[in-house]
Design an enzyme around this catalytic site. Sequence first.
Site, PDB file in Angstrom:
ATOM      1  N   ASP A 381       0.860  -1.180   0.000  1.00  0.00           N
ATOM      2  CA  ASP A 381       0.000   0.000   0.000  1.00  0.00           C
ATOM      3  C   ASP A 381       0.904   1.240   0.000  1.00  0.00           C
ATOM      4  O   ASP A 381       2.120   1.134   0.222  1.00  0.00           O
ATOM      5  CB  ASP A 381      -0.890  -0.041   1.247  1.00  0.00           C
ATOM      6  N   LYS A 382       0.326   2.397  -0.260  1.00  0.00           N
ATOM      7  CA  LYS A 382       1.127   3.627  -0.267  1.00  0.00           C
ATOM      8  C   LYS A 382       0.924   4.434   1.009  1.00  0.00           C
ATOM      9  O   LYS A 382       1.830   4.583   1.819  1.00  0.00           O
ATOM     10  CB  LYS A 382       0.802   4.498  -1.488  1.00  0.00           C
ATOM     11  N   ASP A 638      -4.828   6.172  -4.702  1.00  0.00           N
ATOM     12  CA  ASP A 638      -4.548   7.544  -5.113  1.00  0.00           C
ATOM     13  C   ASP A 638      -4.560   7.701  -6.637  1.00  0.00           C
ATOM     14  O   ASP A 638      -4.594   6.730  -7.388  1.00  0.00           O
ATOM     15  CB  ASP A 638      -3.177   7.977  -4.578  1.00  0.00           C
ATOM     16  N   ARG A 727      -5.987   3.756  -8.029  1.00  0.00           N
ATOM     17  CA  ARG A 727      -7.437   3.753  -7.902  1.00  0.00           C
ATOM     18  C   ARG A 727      -7.981   2.335  -7.769  1.00  0.00           C
ATOM     19  O   ARG A 727      -9.005   1.997  -8.339  1.00  0.00           O
ATOM     20  CB  ARG A 727      -8.092   4.442  -9.110  1.00  0.00           C
ATOM     21  N   LYS A 733      -6.996  -5.436  -4.828  1.00  0.00           N
ATOM     22  CA  LYS A 733      -5.692  -5.721  -4.231  1.00  0.00           C
ATOM     23  C   LYS A 733      -5.555  -7.212  -3.958  1.00  0.00           C
ATOM     24  O   LYS A 733      -4.516  -7.823  -4.255  1.00  0.00           O
ATOM     25  CB  LYS A 733      -5.526  -4.927  -2.927  1.00  0.00           C
ATOM     26  N   ASP A 752      -1.282  -0.883   6.127  1.00  0.00           N
ATOM     27  CA  ASP A 752      -1.482  -0.367   7.483  1.00  0.00           C
ATOM     28  C   ASP A 752      -2.937  -0.119   7.839  1.00  0.00           C
ATOM     29  O   ASP A 752      -3.236   0.196   8.994  1.00  0.00           O
ATOM     30  CB  ASP A 752      -0.705   0.946   7.654  1.00  0.00           C
ATOM     31  N   ASN A 755      -8.453  -1.306   4.830  1.00  0.00           N
ATOM     32  CA  ASN A 755      -8.651  -1.636   3.419  1.00  0.00           C
ATOM     33  C   ASN A 755      -7.543  -2.536   2.873  1.00  0.00           C
ATOM     34  O   ASN A 755      -7.618  -2.994   1.733  1.00  0.00           O
ATOM     35  CB  ASN A 755      -8.738  -0.354   2.574  1.00  0.00           C
ATOM     36  N   ASP A 756      -6.514  -2.806   3.667  1.00  0.00           N
ATOM     37  CA  ASP A 756      -5.431  -3.685   3.236  1.00  0.00           C
ATOM     38  C   ASP A 756      -5.567  -5.098   3.793  1.00  0.00           C
ATOM     39  O   ASP A 756      -4.759  -5.971   3.465  1.00  0.00           O
ATOM     40  CB  ASP A 756      -4.075  -3.117   3.680  1.00  0.00           C
TER      41      ASP A 756
END
Length: 1105
Positions: A381-382, A638, A727, A733, A752, A755-756
Amino acid sequence: MKRYIYINHDDLAQDLYCDNRISNRKYTLWNFLPKNLWEQFSRFMNQYFLLIACLQLWSLITPVNPASTWGPLIFIFAVSATKEAWDDYNRYLSDKKANEKEVWVVRQGVKKLIQSQDIHVGNIVWLRENDEVPCDLVLLGTADPQGICYVETAALDGETDLKTRVIPSASMGIDFELLHKIKGVIECPSPDKDIRRFDANLRLFPPFLDNDMCPLTIKNTLLQSCYLRNTEWACGVAVYTGNETKLGMSRGIAEPKLTAVDAMIDKLTGAIFVFQIVVVIVLGIAGNIWKNTEAKKQWYVEYPNESPWYELLIIPLRFELLCSIMIPISIKVSLDLVKSLYAKFIDWDDQMVDLETRIRSHATNTAISEDLGQVEYILTDKTGTLTENKMIFKRCCIRGTFYGNENGDALSDAELLNAVSTGSTDVIQFLKVMAICNTVVPIQSNTGVISYKAQSQDEEALVRAAASLHMVFVNKNGNVLEINFNGLLLRYEVLDILEFTSDRKRMSVVVKCCLSGKIYLLSKGADEAILPLARSGQQTRTFSEAVEQYAQLGLRTLCLASRELDDDEYREWSLMFKEANSKLVDREWRVAEVCQRLEHDFEILGVAAIEDRLQDGVPETISTLRKAGINFWMLTGDKQNTAIQIALSCNFVSPEPKGQLLLLSGKTEDEVCRSLERVLLTMRITNTEPKDVAFVVDGWALEIALKHYRKAFTELAILSRTAICCRVTPSQKAQLVELLKSCDYRTLAIGDGGNDVRMIQQADIGVGISGREGLQAARAADYSIGKFRFLTRLILVHGRYSYNRTAFLSQYSFYKSLLICFIQIFFSFISGVSGTSLFNSVSLMAYNVFYTSIPVLVSVLDKDLSENTVMQHPQILFYCQAGRLLNPSTFAGWFGRALFHAIVVFVITIHSFVFEKSEMEEVSMVALSGCIWLQAFVVALETNSFTILQHLAIWGNLVAFYAINLIVSAIPSSEMHTIMFRLCRQPLYWTTIILITMAGMGPVLALKYFRYTYRSSKINILQQAERLGGPILSLGNIESQSRSLEKDISPLSISQPKNRNPVYEPLLSDSPSATRRSIGPGTPFDFFQSQTRLSSTYMRNSKDN
């Protein structure tokens, strides 16, 4: 299914649903033994050993005492059962503590103090400040006149910020004295584990409210294990109790993950089992032939004239029992023990402690540490993972005017400050949306300082920025917001909140100005969710350019908009919104549909740009792990340009001219097909030159590619070392992780936030960062760390050491079992192929459980290279990724070593003592002594770094061997009485042991010296450098045996169109948007070759199977 809960109805409360007794226990006192035994014997290996143990009870066929198998079997089962019992007892104590907590409930109209386990559905529960919520409640009243209370949900989702909860509108205005008499019914769904959602309806009975239905959401609930904070008291009705609460439904045992090492051990075990069956059949046939021919010629062999029908099975079954030790009975317990130690090493690592939060790294899953050393893909993730998730408002564009471009900080931009002071209408409206359109809770301290509690870091950044520009959100009194602008107090009543969802990508509020009475719709969200909804005639090009410009700088962007509503329009829409909120089925979809009816014809106010800085050490971490041959994929929600800039800044991809980004885009199947085809053609060509190539895909194109062109996208995934997916949704994912796993890659997912979680659980290894978004990801993960940079040490140090140690331990376990088994087989050739055992039962049992286990267990401390060397030369991780230390080839080496050592021990022992008129027990002890000495030197030879503990285990074990056998030899009733005393006094015994050791270890040492000197690996070079103290400047390339792409994927269905240039190359550039250029025949362009690409057809690292 629905359930109907009758409030304050004691009779129905006890009959329909379970009480609040919590039980996380796996066993009871009565079912522990049968259930645990059933679980243990559900494994094939345990069934096999049980069968062997039962066959040994048949005295006619058993070559040894049954205790030699039953002893280790019972010991191993007892260890496993004891561990399970201890864990279950701790769960019982935890449950008992929770069940016996005292809480206040209403019974027959009177408040009573009872134990938590006696709460029933429908009971009204009273809580005081700082009380823990005992079950899932629907709020009915609070100490706050506006019906608000604050809860801490850290135990539920890990988020430390306080959440606001509010009583339903139906309960507003009910006096404190009447709350314990309230009656009504709640219509809600059956229990589920979704902590973000609760779709229900409330209807109170007269005289409280005359049958008016009131919708309930998650904001009207207090969930189990939350804490009531900053609120004097609150009360609610129990809707879910016991193990049916949302937290209780979320509990459960995760499916065990099978590591690559475990899979290889299973294959090797299967191969040994097949070999064992072949040996048993051959020896069984040979034994029966010898018995029917040679045996009858021997005067000392007596056979009955008539034999039973099963006579032909006796000798094969004897050899089956004799050879059963080929498969080490203790291997699973040994591996479980050392894997637990690997996990503890991670917990104890002081270099993986976040000094800012004092959070230590933690291994939740103790069974997969060796997989860390074989990771090939990292999907990350970012926000909050690569970045700090500390949002800072940096720039903005209001009505076409850019602020903060010159000095990089809009809050200190003189032009913006001047616009605020002069009361610019556009700027003031922009700031109002920043301050009002959120779910932030302002908290004022005794000193008057205002702090903000927000579930979203973006919202907190906007509110703080608005406050810095004199638009201060000072108070939230129920539904009334108070904004202080330059000393003027503005009040707005919040009528409705249109909440953010990942599908809508925007959040709106409907507010009413208390001064003018006008109703406004304020909205903020992603540019693609806001700009298309602009009113007719408004130009949005400037805003689009602002979004692109900020994205190029790596800033997060939010578009802000507003619209004034007519009273009639709002009144009509409000009825539809209320009706949609009262639906129990598809409520979220219906609410979203109604929201779209209001969110249109926006007046776009501007764009806010927020900075989320990279964590310390992220670029270095990614660079190091890429050198280790690990591929990186960034999966983020993002914008594309924002993700690309972050990727550039953290070494995901290189800027031009070294780097090349290929764009995979499209809104239709045809567009995605053409784009995917062009990207694939470029990838196929550009795999022979040193150019850093990556592809970028957005969520829309990804959805189409995964659904309609999965094979082609799979090839692209294999060809590319780097991917940037923008997006993307949480489900996408997880799909990408599953895609890479289907290609037989070892994947690690790190994130973190909540959503992950799906991505983390889907991956072979899940890593969660204990960040500002809470602990949901960390709790769902196999490993939790405080910062992204700790990933380097987790993989290169702990993962690599764990793999090396497990590879040695597993193969050594087979080696020592095969050694003793081969000696038994050789002995059968001089004992009439009868299946007679050379070793007595006590010796066999001690050999398996004690003599050969303790020295190897300290291998968990072995380090082939120092930690600093490993971190400086990450490319040596390839040996783990390729499975160089545990595969059929290396196992064949250990198999051959066991066979060779068995020949040495047997031949030398027999020839030394054959003319000494020795007893069989003496010959047995000499052979056993030779095995123990050989294995001590084998362990010493394979150990790279000695500690005092390892010396004690290896050489102390030899001393213990003699001490134990001398004690046993002193017991008159023992089969070994005086044996060891007689042997130790004979020079021939010690000569034989020395000869066995020299003959057995000489060739092994010579081979090791030859490999170390003339065919040294990169690891040998580093080991030599460490011993000599000299630096290693470069190791060169570490190449793998290649595996062709055709084995990974079937032929693709996409063909190249005839009338189109075959290759296109979107370039990285400094301009706001990337450009494309077609490359025709003969046009020069750059290529890329990674360390693992070896030919024009992509080859990936393969394991030396």
